[in-house]
Design a protein around this motif. Structure first.
Motif, PDB file in Angstrom:
ATOM      1  N   SER A  73       0.846  -1.196   0.000  1.00 45.28           N
ATOM      2  CA  SER A  73       0.000   0.000   0.000  1.00 45.28           C
ATOM      3  C   SER A  73       0.879   1.241   0.000  1.00 45.28           C
ATOM      4  O   SER A  73       1.931   1.273   0.652  1.00 45.28           O
ATOM      5  CB  SER A  73      -0.895   0.005   1.244  1.00 45.28           C
ATOM      6  OG  SER A  73      -1.765  -1.108   1.227  1.00 45.28           O
ATOM      7  N   PRO A  74       0.474   2.291  -0.733  1.00 40.98           N
ATOM      8  CA  PRO A  74       1.328   3.480  -0.817  1.00 40.98           C
ATOM      9  C   PRO A  74       1.420   4.204   0.524  1.00 40.98           C
ATOM     10  O   PRO A  74       0.496   4.181   1.337  1.00 40.98           O
ATOM     11  CB  PRO A  74       0.618   4.346  -1.859  1.00 40.98           C
ATOM     12  CG  PRO A  74      -0.816   3.916  -1.808  1.00 40.98           C
ATOM     13  CD  PRO A  74      -0.773   2.441  -1.512  1.00 40.98           C
ATOM     14  N   ALA A  75       2.556   4.850   0.732  1.00 40.17           N
ATOM     15  CA  ALA A  75       2.753   5.693   1.907  1.00 40.17           C
ATOM     16  C   ALA A  75       2.444   7.142   1.527  1.00 40.17           C
ATOM     17  O   ALA A  75       2.603   7.539   0.374  1.00 40.17           O
ATOM     18  CB  ALA A  75       4.185   5.580   2.417  1.00 40.17           C
ATOM     19  N   GLN A  76       2.008   7.919   2.493  1.00 35.51           N
ATOM     20  CA  GLN A  76       1.722   9.332   2.258  1.00 35.51           C
ATOM     21  C   GLN A  76       2.993  10.142   2.487  1.00 35.51           C
ATOM     22  O   GLN A  76       3.653   9.996   3.511  1.00 35.51           O
ATOM     23  CB  GLN A  76       0.617   9.810   3.183  1.00 35.51           C
ATOM     24  CG  GLN A  76      -0.727   9.164   2.902  1.00 35.51           C
ATOM     25  CD  GLN A  76      -1.286   9.509   1.534  1.00 35.51           C
ATOM     26  OE1 GLN A  76      -1.260  10.661   1.106  1.00 35.51           O
ATOM     27  NE2 GLN A  76      -1.791   8.493   0.830  1.00 35.51           N
ATOM     28  N   GLY A  77       3.331  10.987   1.518  1.00 36.65           N
ATOM     29  CA  GLY A  77       4.544  11.777   1.589  1.00 36.65           C
ATOM     30  C   GLY A  77       4.377  13.055   2.387  1.00 36.65           C
ATOM     31  O   GLY A  77       3.316  13.332   2.957  1.00 36.65           O
ATOM     32  N   GLY A  78       5.463  13.855   2.397  1.00 38.30           N
ATOM     33  CA  GLY A  78       5.469  15.100   3.150  1.00 38.30           C
ATOM     34  C   GLY A  78       5.706  16.296   2.265  1.00 38.30           C
ATOM     35  O   GLY A  78       5.591  16.228   1.037  1.00 38.30           O
ATOM     36  N   ALA A  79       6.104  17.407   2.886  1.00 38.50           N
ATOM     37  CA  ALA A  79       6.250  18.670   2.166  1.00 38.50           C
ATOM     38  C   ALA A  79       7.497  18.701   1.294  1.00 38.50           C
ATOM     39  O   ALA A  79       7.556  19.441   0.310  1.00 38.50           O
ATOM     40  CB  ALA A  79       6.278  19.824   3.167  1.00 38.50           C
ATOM     41  N   THR A  80       8.531  17.920   1.652  1.00 40.50           N
ATOM     42  CA  THR A  80       9.778  17.897   0.872  1.00 40.50           C
ATOM     43  C   THR A  80      10.121  16.461   0.517  1.00 40.50           C
ATOM     44  O   THR A  80       9.566  15.504   1.081  1.00 40.50           O
ATOM     45  CB  THR A  80      10.941  18.500   1.684  1.00 40.50           C
ATOM     46  OG1 THR A  80      11.219  17.636   2.811  1.00 40.50           O
ATOM     47  CG2 THR A  80      10.608  19.905   2.170  1.00 40.50           C
ATOM     48  N   GLN A  90       9.662   4.849   7.232  1.00 42.82           N
ATOM     49  CA  GLN A  90       8.949   4.496   8.455  1.00 42.82           C
ATOM     50  C   GLN A  90       7.778   3.561   8.168  1.00 42.82           C
ATOM     51  O   GLN A  90       7.498   2.637   8.955  1.00 42.82           O
ATOM     52  CB  GLN A  90       8.467   5.769   9.164  1.00 42.82           C
ATOM     53  CG  GLN A  90       9.613   6.576   9.759  1.00 42.82           C
ATOM     54  CD  GLN A  90       9.185   7.934  10.291  1.00 42.82           C
ATOM     55  OE1 GLN A  90       8.138   8.468   9.901  1.00 42.82           O
ATOM     56  NE2 GLN A  90       9.979   8.515  11.177  1.00 42.82           N
ATOM     57  N   ALA A  91       7.121   3.760   7.016  1.00 44.05           N
ATOM     58  CA  ALA A  91       6.039   2.856   6.633  1.00 44.05           C
ATOM     59  C   ALA A  91       6.581   1.457   6.340  1.00 44.05           C
ATOM     60  O   ALA A  91       5.965   0.455   6.689  1.00 44.05           O
ATOM     61  CB  ALA A  91       5.294   3.412   5.422  1.00 44.05           C
ATOM     62  N   LEU A  92       7.751   1.403   5.697  1.00 39.21           N
ATOM     63  CA  LEU A  92       8.387   0.097   5.465  1.00 39.21           C
ATOM     64  C   LEU A  92       8.768  -0.558   6.784  1.00 39.21           C
ATOM     65  O   LEU A  92       8.582  -1.769   6.972  1.00 39.21           O
ATOM     66  CB  LEU A  92       9.634   0.278   4.594  1.00 39.21           C
ATOM     67  CG  LEU A  92       9.501   0.136   3.085  1.00 39.21           C
ATOM     68  CD1 LEU A  92      10.840   0.410   2.408  1.00 39.21           C
ATOM     69  CD2 LEU A  92       8.992  -1.244   2.702  1.00 39.21           C
ATOM     70  N   LEU A 171      19.929   4.010   6.856  1.00 34.62           N
ATOM     71  CA  LEU A 171      19.287   5.139   6.191  1.00 34.62           C
ATOM     72  C   LEU A 171      18.153   5.692   7.049  1.00 34.62           C
ATOM     73  O   LEU A 171      18.013   6.918   7.203  1.00 34.62           O
ATOM     74  CB  LEU A 171      18.762   4.723   4.821  1.00 34.62           C
ATOM     75  CG  LEU A 171      18.076   5.833   4.014  1.00 34.62           C
ATOM     76  CD1 LEU A 171      19.036   6.980   3.735  1.00 34.62           C
ATOM     77  CD2 LEU A 171      17.499   5.284   2.715  1.00 34.62           C
ATOM     78  N   LEU A 172      17.346   4.812   7.619  1.00 33.27           N
ATOM     79  CA  LEU A 172      16.246   5.280   8.473  1.00 33.27           C
ATOM     80  C   LEU A 172      16.784   6.040   9.682  1.00 33.27           C
ATOM     81  O   LEU A 172      16.268   7.110  10.036  1.00 33.27           O
ATOM     82  CB  LEU A 172      15.406   4.089   8.929  1.00 33.27           C
ATOM     83  CG  LEU A 172      14.254   4.400   9.893  1.00 33.27           C
ATOM     84  CD1 LEU A 172      13.296   5.421   9.295  1.00 33.27           C
ATOM     85  CD2 LEU A 172      13.515   3.119  10.270  1.00 33.27           C
ATOM     86  N   GLU A 176      15.993   9.999  10.662  1.00 30.47           N
ATOM     87  CA  GLU A 176      15.398  10.383  11.938  1.00 30.47           C
ATOM     88  C   GLU A 176      16.331  11.290  12.741  1.00 30.47           C
ATOM     89  O   GLU A 176      15.880  12.212  13.434  1.00 30.47           O
ATOM     90  CB  GLU A 176      15.015   9.124  12.716  1.00 30.47           C
ATOM     91  CG  GLU A 176      13.866   8.372  12.025  1.00 30.47           C
ATOM     92  CD  GLU A 176      13.447   7.112  12.750  1.00 30.47           C
ATOM     93  OE1 GLU A 176      14.271   6.566  13.524  1.00 30.47           O
ATOM     94  OE2 GLU A 176      12.292   6.665  12.543  1.00 30.47           O
ATOM     95  N   ALA A 177      17.656  11.074  12.597  1.00 31.30           N
ATOM     96  CA  ALA A 177      18.610  11.950  13.276  1.00 31.30           C
ATOM     97  C   ALA A 177      18.575  13.350  12.683  1.00 31.30           C
ATOM     98  O   ALA A 177      18.695  14.356  13.411  1.00 31.30           O
ATOM     99  CB  ALA A 177      20.016  11.367  13.179  1.00 31.30           C
TER     100      ALA A 177
END
Length: 387
Positions: A73-80, A90-92, A171-172, A176-177
């Motif tokens: 299922s697709p993840a919802q992206g952000g502003a950038t 994070q969805a993965l 990478l995650l 997050e850092a």
């Protein structure tokens, strides 16, 4: 292994009424073309797309004709872009994924299986690896007054592409850092990994793997006029000891096996020969000789994938694959759709571009006597004609 396809941008510079990833290019949505090689690659277990707000219907339309077995299922992206990649990672992670992730821009619809394989190979000894191309233009760095402040040596510069490959947890953690540190504006994930202190390996990119950015990119990407080529393929195999046969990349239970060096898939062998014939690049034995032990018991889907990739490497496209299987047994009808799906996946095309028919030889000849089975294939492709 997972692929994360970033498709949350608006693509305003590309013009048109739709975000560029949903615009049609050569009759198919850009996003569908970018996804196809990842969905077809047997080494990739999961594919997730990060989409923008309000794009659910556009996304559903773009992927409607694609095989969905590994498409999450697709993840919802952000502003950038940075936000979108982090949200996708994070969805993965929420699915329990932990492995290698390939991050790719949906606006690069010409990615090839060969480039993906180079990404994966580079990660065997690296935590991060990206495709790079040498810079051919002289680059200037400007000062705030618009005047040239510096001319860096060109031989130290490269331009980079996607897919970029990373160890997932590293990478995650870097994403997050960066958020925790209040940092934004990273334009690719390699830059973020550099900031986090990780070495980033480069490997040769692909000049054809262009990113669609401006309206004229769509015009240029239509390329030179393509001319239709049609060719046929034919293969037979005798029955031998065994309890199954492979047909069109599908294992079918049977009271006999086939005598063959590879897995003996007459359907995929015929289709491979049809594509190679349309390319005038010999036949399956030219590229995968039975005298070579590395092809002993090999899965024939890789032969078809190779021939399909050769079409794309020459700037062409596959329009249609037509297959006729000739045998008294096993029955093909119950397996028809599974075979179509397997062929579409191997060739990285839509399932509606694959047709399968089955017939007997009315108990005449070697197939009629139950001594073996045969397949006839026709491939219709389009190629740019040489100048």
């Amino acid at each position: 292994m997972a692929a994360l396809i970033v498709a949350a941008g608006r693509g305003l510079r590309a013009g048109g009424d739709l975000p560029k990833q949903y615009r049609a290019l050569a009759g198919r949505p850009v996003l569908a073309q970018a996804l196809t090689p990842f969905l077809a690659d047997a080494a990739i277990d999961h594919v997730m797309v990060v989409i923008g707000p309000g794009d659910n219907a556009r996304y559903a339309h773009a992927v409607a004709d694609l095989p969905t077995g590994k498409l999450l299922s697709p993840a919802q992206g952000g502003a950038t872009r940075q936000d979108s990649v982090r949200l996708g990672l994070q969805a993965l992670a929420a699915t329990g994924f932990d492995g290698i992730v390939l991050v790719h821009d949906a606006a690069r619809p010409f990615v090839t299986a060969a480039l993906m394989r180079r990404t994966v190979d580079a990660l065997q000894s690296e935590i991060a690896a990206i495709p790079a191309l040498p810079v051919t233009d002289t680059i200037k760095r400007l000062g705030s007054d618009g005047r040239v402040a510096e001319t860096p040596p060109r031989d130290t510069l490269v331009s980079v592409q996607t897919p970029q490959g990373f160890h997932f947890k590293a990478l995650l953690a870097a994403h997050e850092a960066a958020v925790a540190a209040g940092l934004s504006g990273f334009t690719d994930d390699a830059a973020l990994m550099e900031w986090a202190g990780h070495p980033v390996k480069t490997f040769p990119g692909d000049p054809a793997n262009v990113k669609l950015t401006h309206p004229q990119d769509f015009d240029r990407s239509q390329g030179a006029p393509l001319h239709v080529r049609v060719a046929t393929g034919y293969d037979v195999h005798a029955f031998g000891d065994g309890d199954h046969v492979w047909l069109g990349g599908t294992r079918i239970a049977h009271d006999r096996g086939v005598v063959a060096h590879s897995d003996g898939d007459v359907a995929l062998h015929a289709l491979t020969d049809a594509l190679l014939g349309a390319l005038t690049e010999g036949d399956i034995g030219t590229h995968f000789p039975p005298s070579d032990p590395q092809w002993k018991d090999a899965a024939s889907a890789q032969f078809l994938a190779f021939a399909a990739e050769r079409v794309r490497q020459r700037g062409g496209r596959i329009d249609f694959l037509d297959l006729t299987i000739v045998c008294e047994a096993p029955k093909i009808g119950p397996h028809r759709e599974a075979i179509r799906a397997a062929i579409a996946a191997a060739a990285a095309i839509r399932i509606d571009q694959v047709a399968i028919k089955a017939t007997t030889s009315e108990r005449m000849g070697f197939t009629g006597r139950g001594e073996g089975l045969a397949a006839l294939a026709t491939a219709t492709i389009r190629l740019p004609e040489p100048e």
